[in-house]
Design a protein around this motif. Sequence first.
Motif, PDB file in Angstrom:
ATOM      1  N   GLU A   1       4.369  16.507  -4.071  1.00 44.89           N
ATOM      2  CA  GLU A   1       4.010  16.847  -2.733  1.00 44.89           C
ATOM      3  C   GLU A   1       3.202  15.937  -2.040  1.00 44.89           C
ATOM      4  O   GLU A   1       2.632  15.652  -0.582  1.00 44.89           O
ATOM      5  N   ARG A   2       3.313  14.691  -2.464  1.00 42.00           N
ATOM      6  CA  ARG A   2       3.445  13.278  -1.687  1.00 42.00           C
ATOM      7  C   ARG A   2       4.131  12.441  -1.271  1.00 42.00           C
ATOM      8  O   ARG A   2       4.803  11.658  -2.403  1.00 42.00           O
ATOM      9  N   SER A   3       5.033  12.556  -0.439  1.00 41.81           N
ATOM     10  CA  SER A   3       6.018  12.071  -0.059  1.00 41.81           C
ATOM     11  C   SER A   3       6.682  11.801   1.155  1.00 41.81           C
ATOM     12  O   SER A   3       6.073  12.133   2.198  1.00 41.81           O
ATOM     13  N   SER A   4       6.739  10.190   1.490  1.00 45.79           N
ATOM     14  CA  SER A   4       7.410   9.838   2.610  1.00 45.79           C
ATOM     15  C   SER A   4       8.362   9.082   3.122  1.00 45.79           C
ATOM     16  O   SER A   4       9.160   8.705   1.784  1.00 45.79           O
ATOM     17  N   ASN A   5       9.028   8.762   4.106  1.00 41.12           N
ATOM     18  CA  ASN A   5      10.678   7.502   4.195  1.00 41.12           C
ATOM     19  C   ASN A   5       9.458   6.649   4.913  1.00 41.12           C
ATOM     20  O   ASN A   5       8.704   6.888   6.436  1.00 41.12           O
ATOM     21  N   TYR A   6      10.132   5.009   4.581  1.00 41.53           N
ATOM     22  CA  TYR A   6       9.251   3.855   5.216  1.00 41.53           C
ATOM     23  C   TYR A   6      10.424   4.421   6.021  1.00 41.53           C
ATOM     24  O   TYR A   6      11.833   3.343   6.225  1.00 41.53           O
ATOM     25  N   ASP A   7      10.235   4.698   7.497  1.00 42.78           N
ATOM     26  CA  ASP A   7      11.108   4.210   8.831  1.00 42.78           C
ATOM     27  C   ASP A   7      11.296   1.914   8.855  1.00 42.78           C
ATOM     28  O   ASP A   7      10.322   2.017   8.757  1.00 42.78           O
ATOM     29  N   ALA A   8      12.660   1.721   9.028  1.00 39.07           N
ATOM     30  CA  ALA A   8      13.263   0.959   9.279  1.00 39.07           C
ATOM     31  C   ALA A   8      12.908   0.007   8.430  1.00 39.07           C
ATOM     32  O   ALA A   8      13.740  -0.865   8.161  1.00 39.07           O
ATOM     33  N   SER A   9      12.394  -0.011   7.119  1.00 37.37           N
ATOM     34  CA  SER A   9      12.647  -0.109   5.753  1.00 37.37           C
ATOM     35  C   SER A   9      12.744  -1.178   5.723  1.00 37.37           C
ATOM     36  O   SER A   9      11.927  -1.965   5.909  1.00 37.37           O
ATOM     37  N   ILE A  10      13.558  -1.752   5.347  1.00 38.38           N
ATOM     38  CA  ILE A  10      13.487  -3.518   4.600  1.00 38.38           C
ATOM     39  C   ILE A  10      13.975  -4.257   5.481  1.00 38.38           C
ATOM     40  O   ILE A  10      13.906  -5.334   5.979  1.00 38.38           O
ATOM     41  N   THR A  11      14.425  -3.803   6.293  1.00 34.23           N
ATOM     42  CA  THR A  11      15.000  -4.720   8.417  1.00 34.23           C
ATOM     43  C   THR A  11      13.257  -5.281   8.614  1.00 34.23           C
ATOM     44  O   THR A  11      13.395  -5.656   8.568  1.00 34.23           O
ATOM     45  N   ASP A  12      12.594  -3.883   8.323  1.00 40.32           N
ATOM     46  CA  ASP A  12      11.109  -4.744   8.856  1.00 40.32           C
ATOM     47  C   ASP A  12       9.761  -4.480   7.530  1.00 40.32           C
ATOM     48  O   ASP A  12       9.916  -6.207   8.189  1.00 40.32           O
ATOM     49  N   TRP A  13      10.258  -5.193   6.703  1.00 42.71           N
ATOM     50  CA  TRP A  13       9.584  -5.198   5.917  1.00 42.71           C
ATOM     51  C   TRP A  13      10.144  -7.332   5.521  1.00 42.71           C
ATOM     52  O   TRP A  13       9.318  -7.784   5.591  1.00 42.71           O
ATOM     53  N   ALA A  14      11.504  -7.872   5.599  1.00 46.64           N
ATOM     54  CA  ALA A  14      11.952  -8.392   5.534  1.00 46.64           C
ATOM     55  C   ALA A  14      11.360  -9.602   6.677  1.00 46.64           C
ATOM     56  O   ALA A  14      11.307 -10.780   6.107  1.00 46.64           O
ATOM     57  N   ASP A  15      11.136  -8.693   7.733  1.00 42.81           N
ATOM     58  CA  ASP A  15      10.653  -9.719   9.180  1.00 42.81           C
ATOM     59  C   ASP A  15       9.845 -10.276   9.044  1.00 42.81           C
ATOM     60  O   ASP A  15       9.645 -10.961  10.176  1.00 42.81           O
ATOM     61  N   SER A  16       9.045  -9.516   8.142  1.00 43.31           N
ATOM     62  CA  SER A  16       7.471  -9.189   8.649  1.00 43.31           C
ATOM     63  C   SER A  16       7.612 -10.483   7.206  1.00 43.31           C
ATOM     64  O   SER A  16       7.890 -11.195   6.821  1.00 43.31           O
ATOM     65  N   ASP A  17       5.886 -11.277   7.344  1.00 38.45           N
ATOM     66  CA  ASP A  17       5.122 -12.601   6.879  1.00 38.45           C
ATOM     67  C   ASP A  17       5.503 -12.501   5.228  1.00 38.45           C
ATOM     68  O   ASP A  17       4.519 -11.219   4.889  1.00 38.45           O
ATOM     69  N   GLU A  18       5.983 -13.784   4.900  1.00 36.84           N
ATOM     70  CA  GLU A  18       6.555 -13.040   3.165  1.00 36.84           C
ATOM     71  C   GLU A  18       5.249 -13.932   2.780  1.00 36.84           C
ATOM     72  O   GLU A  18       5.382 -13.374   1.091  1.00 36.84           O
ATOM     73  N   SER A  19       4.131 -13.932   2.810  1.00 38.52           N
ATOM     74  CA  SER A  19       3.273 -14.472   1.989  1.00 38.52           C
ATOM     75  C   SER A  19       1.895 -13.444   1.473  1.00 38.52           C
ATOM     76  O   SER A  19       1.908 -12.787   1.212  1.00 38.52           O
ATOM     77  N   PHE A  20       2.306 -12.304   3.117  1.00 38.44           N
ATOM     78  CA  PHE A  20       1.953 -10.930   2.709  1.00 38.44           C
ATOM     79  C   PHE A  20       2.580  -9.810   2.884  1.00 38.44           C
ATOM     80  O   PHE A  20       2.040  -8.745   2.251  1.00 38.44           O
ATOM     81  N   TYR A  21       3.333 -10.031   2.855  1.00 39.74           N
ATOM     82  CA  TYR A  21       4.914  -8.711   2.043  1.00 39.74           C
ATOM     83  C   TYR A  21       6.106  -9.035   1.843  1.00 39.74           C
ATOM     84  O   TYR A  21       6.827  -9.962   2.306  1.00 39.74           O
ATOM     85  N   PRO A  22       5.173  -9.375  -0.413  1.00 45.86           N
ATOM     86  CA  PRO A  22       6.664 -10.075  -0.943  1.00 45.86           C
ATOM     87  C   PRO A  22       7.388  -9.416  -1.020  1.00 45.86           C
ATOM     88  O   PRO A  22       8.015  -8.826  -1.146  1.00 45.86           O
ATOM     89  N   MET A  23       8.211 -10.385  -1.361  1.00 44.03           N
ATOM     90  CA  MET A  23       9.916  -9.969  -1.969  1.00 44.03           C
ATOM     91  C   MET A  23       9.992 -10.609  -2.746  1.00 44.03           C
ATOM     92  O   MET A  23       9.685 -11.601  -3.494  1.00 44.03           O
ATOM     93  N   GLU A  24      11.147 -10.068  -3.565  1.00 39.46           N
ATOM     94  CA  GLU A  24      11.412 -10.493  -4.980  1.00 39.46           C
ATOM     95  C   GLU A  24      13.046 -10.646  -5.328  1.00 39.46           C
ATOM     96  O   GLU A  24      13.381  -9.485  -4.719  1.00 39.46           O
ATOM     97  N   LYS A  25      13.974 -11.475  -5.626  1.00 41.04           N
ATOM     98  CA  LYS A  25      15.309 -11.097  -6.362  1.00 41.04           C
ATOM     99  C   LYS A  25      15.229 -12.166  -7.887  1.00 41.04           C
ATOM    100  O   LYS A  25      15.324 -12.800  -8.132  1.00 41.04           O
ATOM    101  N   LEU A  26      16.972 -11.135  -7.946  1.00 42.89           N
ATOM    102  CA  LEU A  26      17.565 -12.546  -9.033  1.00 42.89           C
ATOM    103  C   LEU A  26      17.935 -13.616  -9.415  1.00 42.89           C
ATOM    104  O   LEU A  26      18.277 -13.988  -7.839  1.00 42.89           O
TER     105      LEU A  26
END
Length: 650
Positions: free
Chosen positions: A285-310
């Motif tokens: 009942e509660r689902s949505s799609n993140y439009d623009a997805s990681i392209t948008d997230w990765a292009d944002s301030d990394e201190s506020f929009y964190p990512m992690e990797k191997l």
Amino acid sequence: MINFRFVKYLIFIVLSIVLIASCNDSDVTEKNPSEPLTPVEVKGYPNGQFIATSEDLSESGVVIVDARGETAYNEEHIPGAVNIMWQEFVDGSTNLLPVDQLEEVLGQKGLTRESKIIIYDDTTASWGASGRLFWMFETLGCEWVKILDGGWDKWIADENNTESRGNTLNPATFKAVVKTDKTSDKAHIKSRLNDSDFVVVDTRTDEEFNGWQLYGEARGGHITGAVQLPYAWYFKSDKTVLDYQDMKSLFESKGVTEDKEVVPYCTVGIRSAYAYYLTRLMGYERSSNYDASITDWADSDESFYPMEKLANYQKLVYPKWVNQLIEYHKEGSLSSPPPDYPYSRDHKYIIFETQWGTIEYATSYKSGHIPGSIHSNSDIYENDYPRWFLLDDNDVHQAMGNMGITEDTTVIVYSDSNIFAARLWWILMYAGVKDVRYLNGGYQQWIAGGYQGEETVNQPTPVMFTGSVRPEYIATVDDVFYSYTDTSNVFLADVRSYEEYIGEISGYSYVAQKGRIPNSVWCHDADDSGGIYVDSDGTIRSYTEIMKLWNGFGIHSQTTPVPYDSSSANLLGGGGMLEKELIFYCGSGYRSALTFMYAHLMGYENVRNFSDGWEGWSTEYRQDDNCTDSITPGWCQDPSGRPIESGDES
């Protein structure tokens, strides 16, 4: 004199024109829209009404939408289908166009909000195109939208009719009723990352999730705390969607349950839109799609929009990378090198397919392998039967030279058994080869990626190996004996089956002794069939899941909050030191090589593989033709005298 008969006739004509005009106006504006789809169970899905079959295509008034590319559509398509692609509805940032522009484009396509729409694409090859349109139509308020199960793949496989003549609809008026809860953005995701009733789902491939930047992303990796459910896993072999119970089990195995708010993402919101479609099928009942997805997230301030990797993702390669490597090194090639490959065209590389046995027994290799690859018999690095222990360092280097390896050779290893590939990977790393890479998923993923194999038997060109071993990667019997009681500084991880761990079985037909090393902790069976460390498609399991698993057993990095906190950037796979030295063991160093490789990929430095394993700890071999031990004829298996434990600790 008035002709009343003529007047009556004239009035009749006028009224008829008015009525006809009224009927035509009703058709254009669709004042009697199609009814919303009624919930019905199909393939077990609670909302199976969103699944279309070929029989549904003949329903009155249905608009069949081909979501594939224009070239594919022009060659062949389902009779009557119109071509509508998701790319027509996005701006330069791959977000949906403003609503007024969407209305205009859809109206020009001949669609209204009341249209009955069935979408198809070529499933895995389209990477979710049908799901993207489904999500867009639902976002704009359409209530009668389905996706054709199996899409173009099944339509062709079932030998249905096709056509190449293009189809269009007359322009119409599309008036949206926007449902804002169908779309998520980075601000919403960031605000919910630490909530227990929220889960963000990465629908991309392993390589993207782990850190490879394949599509121009500003940063590699994934949103911190995301779980991974790759798009390719959603389908059966015939390209139809999994049945409900299988899909439900898949989602729930990753913690994606219907009591949570679910937000999938991918690169630009295409594969993730199909995951949104699946949540609709399952009744979330509660689902949505993140439009623009990681392209948008990765292009944002990394201190506020964190990512992690191997941490060492470069050592875990994928089929396209290997193919680029091969093409780059071909004589006269002008192609570019694969990512994170700093060498010139004259740099030496070797691809090894590895398994037990000489070429006569190498059935997997002989039935098909990556072009140019060489079979590596695991025996050449080990003692003779029945002691499958690693040779002395000098003999290992000799064997490597015989296989054409130098310390500067780039070596890619793969196998139809992850533990065999990991064992060779670990041996080469320990022996001092500087650049050893592991092909995730092996030949199975190579073929799934659309690449060709060969059956030619390729032979190595022997060389002289010079290099130094890395003693920090190995634990000997003496190392373990002098540290197994030091539980404050050493974590001894047993990755055999639980039956082996409790001493119910030895695990090997040729090993008599049963039990475990005292103070060791069972960390699940790392065998290919164990189901914990390897996914069903033959790739290794998401490293974030393995780290969480280990965290539960008590394996922590010096920077890992306990309990696990998903809000910490680069928490998993960030590298550095563990709280305790970590030693993995199994029966004879194969399964433990896989878990060692996991830890090394995560960047941890104080990790070792006990290569002789339980067999080396528990057993001393004595060659004697008169020995009555029938397990290993000609050899006596004497208990080593080192302490052992057995039994179920729970």
